[in-house]
Each structure stands twice: as C-alpha cells, then as structure tokens.
Design a protein around this motif. Structure first.
Motif, PDB file in Angstrom:
ATOM      1  N   GLY A 298       0.813  -1.209   0.000  1.00  0.00           N
ATOM      2  CA  GLY A 298       0.000   0.000   0.000  1.00  0.00           C
ATOM      3  C   GLY A 298       0.846   1.258   0.000  1.00  0.00           C
ATOM      4  N   VAL A 334      -4.677   0.873   1.678  1.00  0.00           N
ATOM      5  CA  VAL A 334      -4.632  -0.324   0.818  1.00  0.00           C
ATOM      6  C   VAL A 334      -6.014  -0.575   0.210  1.00  0.00           C
ATOM      7  CG1 VAL A 334      -2.762  -1.677   1.847  1.00  0.00           C
ATOM      8  CG2 VAL A 334      -5.029  -1.794   2.860  1.00  0.00           C
ATOM      9  N   GLN A 399      -3.214  -0.277  -6.225  1.00  0.00           N
ATOM     10  CA  GLN A 399      -4.283  -0.335  -5.209  1.00  0.00           C
ATOM     11  C   GLN A 399      -5.530   0.212  -5.898  1.00  0.00           C
ATOM     12  OE1 GLN A 399      -3.435  -1.616  -2.049  1.00  0.00           O
ATOM     13  NE2 GLN A 399      -1.428  -1.944  -3.005  1.00  0.00           N
ATOM     14  N   TRP A 404     -11.541   0.724  -0.261  1.00  0.00           N
ATOM     15  CA  TRP A 404     -10.198   1.032   0.238  1.00  0.00           C
ATOM     16  C   TRP A 404     -10.211   1.167   1.768  1.00  0.00           C
ATOM     17  CZ3 TRP A 404     -12.014   2.539  -4.437  1.00  0.00           C
ATOM     18  CH2 TRP A 404     -11.190   2.328  -5.548  1.00  0.00           C
TER      19      TRP A 404
END
Ligand SMILES: Cc1cc2nc3c(=O)[nH]c(=O)nc-3n(C[C@H](O)[C@H](O)[C@H](O)COP(=O)(O)OP(=O)(O)OC[C@H]3O[C@@H](n4cnc5c(N)ncnc54)[C@H](O)[C@@H]3O)c2cc1C
Length: 484
Positions: A298, A334, A399, A404
């Motif tokens: 991430g 992430v 990502q 999220w």
C-alpha cells in the motif's frame, strides 16, 4: 545536561577500599557481560557490579537479533553473498554521523565476532527467512533487518541480509539465552557478579584519571579501586527528566521499552567527569505496519494526502519520516485486494470506503489530494517503477480494487514503542572521550549508554545494538585488560 550529575569523589578522600581489581564493569547486560568475559580472558582481575538481582537488563527483553555479516557461517550456508567491504559501505551510508574507524573494525571483525558469540555455547540456525517481518517468526537464523534493499542504500552497497537471530522462537526475550551463557562463562573464568549493588559515583585521582567507584547495596556502601572502569549500564529511556530534555518525541506519546535501570545513570557518571555525549536527541521509535507483509504494497500518506517515504523501508525508518510530517500524522492506504488485518494491530484500522474521494474527505485531507496520489501510485505500480520514492518493484502493487481501507499510523494513534539511542562518546576501543575528543584515562563505555553504530531511527537496522554492545564491549574489556 539538566539532570543532576553524580558527585565525583576524589581518591584522596577515600579511607578504605572494599575491593581492588584491574577492571571493574558496571552492569551485566550484553555489553558488560562481553566486556567482563574478554577482560578476564586477557588476564585481568575483573569484578562486575549489577544493580538488579539478576543479570540481563534490557538485553533480557530483546528478541535477539545480532547485526553481523561479511560472510558468516549462516550467510554462507544459506547462499547469501556478503563481504566486510559491502557491509562497511552500507553502515556508512545509513549512519547520520559515521565513525569510519569503528565501522571498519566492526565489519572487518564481524565473522570473528559471530564465531566468538557461538563459542559461548549456542548456534545460530543455518536457515534464511525470506519474508518481511519485524523479527523471524520462528528460529530462522537470518533475515533482512535494515534498509539494505531500500533506495538509495541498495545502490550504495550490495544488499545482504545480516540480522542473525538466536535460535529462540518469538519476538522478545531470545537474547536472554546469550546472557545465561555469559553468566556461565564468567563463573568458569572465576569472575564475580555482585548483584543488587549499584555504582553511584566515579572516583578520580589527582590527575583526573578514573580509579574506582563508590557503590551501594541494599544494606551497605563502599568504594572499589580499579585500574579501569567500564560503564555498561544501559540507556536512559526510563529517566523522564532526561527523555524530556533530549528526546521529547519519546516523552510525548510512545510506549517506552526498557528496564527500570535504564535511567541514564551510566551516562551521567560519564558526564560527571567531562565525557562528551552523542546522538542524545535521537530516539528509536516505531509502530510497524507489518506483518502482514502484504500491507507494504500500500501507500503511506501524510495529512495532505501526499506520500513521503518508500513504504518498503525498515519500520523505524518509516516511523522516523512519520515524525517529520505535519503533526506527525500518517495513514496507510490499501485496497481490498491487499487488505489483511494484522494479528498484533500496532497501527489502527480506521475504516473502509467505497471510493477514495469519500476516504479523503473523512480523513480531512485537501480535496483531490489523495485521489491524485492514489492515481499516480497506481500508474507507477503498473509499470513496476516508483520514480518518486524508489520503492522496490517487489512491494509495488496497484491499489485499484475498491473498497479502500486506511490504517492510522499517526503518533499518538498507532502504538509506538521506543528507546534512546544516544550515549557517551567513545574511541574504537571503548575509551570514553571528552567533547573535544580527549581520552578520559581509566574510563570505558559500551552498549546502549555509548554512541557507536546505532545512531537514529531512520538508519537503524535491528541487531546493531546487541551487535555493537557485544563487539565494542569486548574491545573495551580487552583494551582495559591490556592497559593494566
Ligand atoms: C523489547 C526489546 C527488543 C529488542 N530487540 C533487540 C534486538 O533483537 N537486537 C538488538 O540489537 N537490539 C534490540 N533491542 C535493544 C537492545 O536490547 C539494547 O540496546 C541492549 O540490550 C542494551 O544492552 P546494554 O548491555 O547496554 O544494557 P542492558 O542490557 O540494559 O544492561 C545494563 C545493565 O546495567 C545494570 N545497571 C544499570 N545501572 C547500574 C549501576 N549504576 N550499577 C550497576 N549496574 C547497573 C542494569 O541493571 C542492567 O542489567 C531491543 C530492546 C527492547 C526493549
């Protein structure tokens, strides 16, 4: 220093001595234990004072990484190429104020030092742990524990893993194995460890040389005469006044790691006779985002939604950069494909969002900032190159699959832990130096209360403190023995 310094006692005022030895060692952790073994092995009469009822100090808490390289038996057996020269280049590159003679000696002697540690009576396992973790999860002997593969260091020295862990499973307490072996070796050498007896003051002669200490036990006090005194009494994380003065970042929020007697008395004893101090303002402070290592794919952003560090850095390097951000605030972001909850959540899961726009708004970031950062990061990740921070391709992954998630890595929110890095200025042989670099005759220092290889969080590699404490402890013991 604002904290009160112990009074210095003049030898002429001492009416009687309880003991007379060649080398007196203050403290029986990794540095003091190794110093005492080496001094006794080189023919000196040695006495160790230990303030606690058992040996070990903070060393007993340590996971048990020793930073060693240059072609150790574990490196060779696991096919990890290394040389003293590459190790030296690496340590020099990560040091904020490299001391070339110390780094050179530490690296050139590293294989010999590895062999010496094993000769105490244990073996580092001849196995390599290839994952990214704070410490090997089991008993694997070797892993990367620093920034060797992190830019720019990967271009300055050929990366090699150097974190040698003692063969004890778990995150803490492994190094106690070495303490037990040191205590046993000291007994074999006929060296007394006098427990529950603390050094309180240094005794100096008319010429300013250190010639002994004043001590105090539970029921008694007295003076010991010594040709050399080695201070190996640990750091100062448990002294609120010193922490407040030197490392306010540690004073504010993090959880401090150490033992009760990390109260800086050893450093203050040195300062009482004019020792110079180094790196006193540098904390080791960390809230690792990993394990699980997948989280490293991430991006870490500050409150402006901007990246500021290569996320694959050693955890205390990342933390060091977080402390530099506005209000020391940071979040790890992430996507769903790379989300995994840490088993030991040191960083705080905040929430999940269907869109980056919502996340950005809820985290109070400027409109569009995080959206732009995620877009840019994903473009880099897709090409496997990160021109902004040079994160390695191994840990770059787009990502781009919502929702999220964000983890809070801010100081005061994540569970930061830390200890102090600064200590007494010393020569390569552990002789304590004044601020002007002059030797203070009769006085040596090693371990967490001396300034050597481990200098700050950004350059830290796990294993450098046990590594330097044992190595420079040995050098101090040897030099003190030979100066009889
Ligand atoms: C949880 C944790 C994990 C860690 N893991 C690692 C790791 O894996 N690798 C690594 O390199 N570093 C690690 N560290 C850091 C490392 O453990 C320490 O830097 C190191 O052990 C310090 O060794 P030392 O000999 O200087 O001090 P200590 O081990 O603390 O020994 C000092 C001794 O001096 C005694 N003492 C203090 N004052 C006096 C006095 N006035 N008179 C007599 N005795 C006195 C104390 O009681 C103590 O026994 C870790 C630290 C922590 C807290």
């Amino acid at each position: 220093m604002r904290a009160e310094l112990p009074e210095v006692v003049t030898a002429s005022s001492v009416e009687s001595w309880t003991d007379e030895v060649d080398v007196l060692v203050i403290g029986c952790g990794i540095a003091g234990g190794c110093a005492a073994v080496e001094a006794a092995t080189h023919g000196a009469s040695v006495l160790v004072l230990e303030r606690a009822a058992v040996a070990g100090g903070t060393t007993s808490l340590a996971g048990g990484h020793f930073y060693l390289g240059g072609g150790t038996a574990v490196q060779k057996a696991t096919g990890q190429e290394d040389s003293a020269e590459e190790m030296e280049k690496y340590i020099t590159a990560v040091s904020r104020d490299p001391e070339p003679d110390k780094i050179h000696a530490y690296c050139q002697d590293s294989v010999e030092h590895f062999d010496w540690l094993e000769s105490l009576g244990f073996e580092f396992e001849r196995t390599f742990f290839s994952g990214k973790a704070v410490i090997q999860p089991e008993t694997q002997g070797l892993m990367y524990t620093g920034n060797e593969k992190v830019w720019p260091f990967c271009e300055m020295a050929k990366p090699a893993p150097r974190g040698h862990k003692v063969p004890v499973p778990g995150d803490t307490g492994g190094a106690n194995l070495v303490i037990e072996l040191l205590v046993k070796r000291l007994a074999d050498l006929g060296v007394e460890i006098r427990y529950e007896t603390g050094a309180r003051n240094l005794v100096v002669d008319g010429a300013g040389a250190v010639v002994g200490v004043a001590w105090k036990s539970l029921s008694d006090t007295g003076f010991i005469r010594a040709r050399s005194v080695i201070v190996a009494a640990g750091g100062f994380v448990m002294n609120p006044e010193m922490v407040d003065e030197f490392v306010p970042a540690l004073a504010e929020k993090p959880y401090t790691l150490g033992n009760t007697f990390d109260d800086g008395l050893g450093i203050r004893l040195g300062a009482s006779v004019g020792a110079g101090l180094k790196h006193m303002g540098e904390p080791f402070v960390t809230a690792p985002a990993y394990p699980p290592s997948i989280l490293i794919t991430g991006m870490i952003v500050n409150k402006n939604g901007e990246r500021f560090v290569a996320e694959d850095s050693y955890h205390s390097r990342t933390s060091g950069f977080i402390l530099d951000q506005p209000d020391a605030k940071a979040w790890l972001i992430v996507d769903e494909a790379h989300m995994e909850r840490p088993k030991m959540p040191l960083i705080k899961f905040v929430d999940g969002w269907e869109t980056v726009e919502e996340m950005e708004s809820d985290l109070g970031m400027p409109q569009g900032a995080l959206v732009a950062t995620v877009k840019r990061y994903n473009e880099f990740a897709a090409t496997g190159e990160d021109p902004d921070f040079h994160k390695s391709a191994e840990w770059l992954a787009p990502q781009d699959t919502g929702p999220w998630a964000a983890f809070n890595m801010s100081l005061g929110e994540a569970l930061y832990a830390g200890f102090t890095m600064g200590g007494l200025a010393t020569s390569v042989d552990g002789e304590v130096l004044t601020g002007d670099g002059d030797r203070i005759p009769g006085l040596y220092a090693a371990g967490a209360g001396a300034a050597n290889i481990a200098q700050d969080a950004k350059g830290y590699a796990s294993g450098t403190q046990l590594g330097e404490g044992s190595y420079f402890g040995r050098r101090a013991g040897r030099h003190a023995a030979e100066s009889r």
